[in-house]
Enzyme design. Sequence first.
Site, PDB file in Angstrom:
ATOM      1  N   LEU A   1       0.798  -1.222   0.000  1.00 55.64           N
ATOM      2  CA  LEU A   1       0.000   0.000   0.000  1.00 55.64           C
ATOM      3  C   LEU A   1       0.836   1.280   0.000  1.00 55.64           C
ATOM      4  O   LEU A   1       0.301   2.373   0.179  1.00 55.64           O
ATOM      5  CB  LEU A   1      -0.979  -0.006   1.178  1.00 55.64           C
ATOM      6  CG  LEU A   1      -1.963  -1.187   1.174  1.00 55.64           C
ATOM      7  CD1 LEU A   1      -2.847  -1.145   2.392  1.00 55.64           C
ATOM      8  CD2 LEU A   1      -2.781  -1.225  -0.104  1.00 55.64           C
ATOM      9  N   CYS A   2       2.139   1.146  -0.222  1.00 61.12           N
ATOM     10  CA  CYS A   2       2.997   2.332  -0.317  1.00 61.12           C
ATOM     11  C   CYS A   2       2.840   2.974  -1.685  1.00 61.12           C
ATOM     12  O   CYS A   2       2.707   2.288  -2.700  1.00 61.12           O
ATOM     13  CB  CYS A   2       4.466   1.948  -0.120  1.00 61.12           C
ATOM     14  SG  CYS A   2       4.905   1.666   1.593  1.00 61.12           S
ATOM     15  N   HIS A   3       2.877   4.291  -1.695  1.00 60.85           N
ATOM     16  CA  HIS A   3       2.804   5.039  -2.949  1.00 60.85           C
ATOM     17  C   HIS A   3       4.162   5.030  -3.640  1.00 60.85           C
ATOM     18  O   HIS A   3       5.190   5.137  -2.967  1.00 60.85           O
ATOM     19  CB  HIS A   3       2.418   6.503  -2.675  1.00 60.85           C
ATOM     20  CG  HIS A   3       1.039   6.665  -2.144  1.00 60.85           C
ATOM     21  ND1 HIS A   3       0.741   6.511  -0.807  1.00 60.85           N
ATOM     22  CD2 HIS A   3      -0.125   6.959  -2.765  1.00 60.85           C
ATOM     23  CE1 HIS A   3      -0.557   6.713  -0.627  1.00 60.85           C
ATOM     24  NE2 HIS A   3      -1.102   6.987  -1.791  1.00 60.85           N
ATOM     25  N   MET A  10       8.867   4.705   5.138  1.00 61.40           N
ATOM     26  CA  MET A  10       8.942   3.323   4.652  1.00 61.40           C
ATOM     27  C   MET A  10      10.133   3.131   3.708  1.00 61.40           C
ATOM     28  O   MET A  10      10.778   2.086   3.714  1.00 61.40           O
ATOM     29  CB  MET A  10       7.635   2.910   3.961  1.00 61.40           C
ATOM     30  CG  MET A  10       6.450   2.824   4.912  1.00 61.40           C
ATOM     31  SD  MET A  10       6.741   1.795   6.372  1.00 61.40           S
ATOM     32  CE  MET A  10       7.100   0.219   5.631  1.00 61.40           C
ATOM     33  N   GLU A  11      10.426   4.152   2.919  1.00 56.58           N
ATOM     34  CA  GLU A  11      11.570   4.066   2.008  1.00 56.58           C
ATOM     35  C   GLU A  11      12.877   4.002   2.793  1.00 56.58           C
ATOM     36  O   GLU A  11      13.782   3.224   2.450  1.00 56.58           O
ATOM     37  CB  GLU A  11      11.559   5.254   1.045  1.00 56.58           C
ATOM     38  CG  GLU A  11      10.484   5.169  -0.026  1.00 56.58           C
ATOM     39  CD  GLU A  11       9.048   5.342   0.474  1.00 56.58           C
ATOM     40  OE1 GLU A  11       8.127   4.970  -0.270  1.00 56.58           O
ATOM     41  OE2 GLU A  11       8.837   5.849   1.598  1.00 56.58           O
ATOM     42  N   ASP A  23      23.930 -11.487   3.050  1.00 59.74           N
ATOM     43  CA  ASP A  23      24.154 -12.355   1.891  1.00 59.74           C
ATOM     44  C   ASP A  23      25.629 -12.440   1.523  1.00 59.74           C
ATOM     45  O   ASP A  23      26.146 -13.519   1.236  1.00 59.74           O
ATOM     46  CB  ASP A  23      23.354 -11.839   0.697  1.00 59.74           C
ATOM     47  CG  ASP A  23      23.538 -12.707  -0.528  1.00 59.74           C
ATOM     48  OD1 ASP A  23      23.363 -13.943  -0.419  1.00 59.74           O
ATOM     49  OD2 ASP A  23      23.864 -12.163  -1.601  1.00 59.74           O
TER      50      ASP A  23
END
EC number: 4.6.1.17
Length: 165
Positions: A78-80, A116-117, A131
């Site tokens: 739901l992030c733009h 969020m970014e 990794d």
Amino acid sequence: MSQNVKFSHINDQGKANMVDVTEKNVTQRQAVAEGFIKMSKQAFSMLRDNQHAKGDVLSVAQIAGIQGAKKCSELIPLCHPLMLSKVQIEFEILDSTQQVRIQALCKLAGQTGVEMEALTAVSVAALTLFDMCKAVDPLMEIDGIRVLKKQGGKSGDWQVEGMQC
């Protein structure tokens, strides 16, 4: 909890809903996030001394973090999608705890925040370090991922007390 609570990401039918930001003002916004990866003494020494077989793991993780921020809306449903104007990833080598502190700064002029970014940038950078170092230490720990600072938008500015961002 009150029954009158309205959640921004749930519509009147109780279904997932992407928030409509059409009417929100474009403002300068930024967020800073951090996270940590702890590793064995051997893996940490190899990272610090740039001796891992996969090459310069910090440079690769830096690029991965930037890419992660740019791809956030593809990963979090739901992030733009945002036009980021700056993504900066920094690493701090913490010898005393055999950790790498990852810090991400995301900026834009837009209608929604970039927390969020910034969190995605930190997460992807940490996963990339994992990794690239897992052959030496498959038991590394990633933790402490959080937003440290947010600026802009309707809810205003804030930062974690005592943090210098």
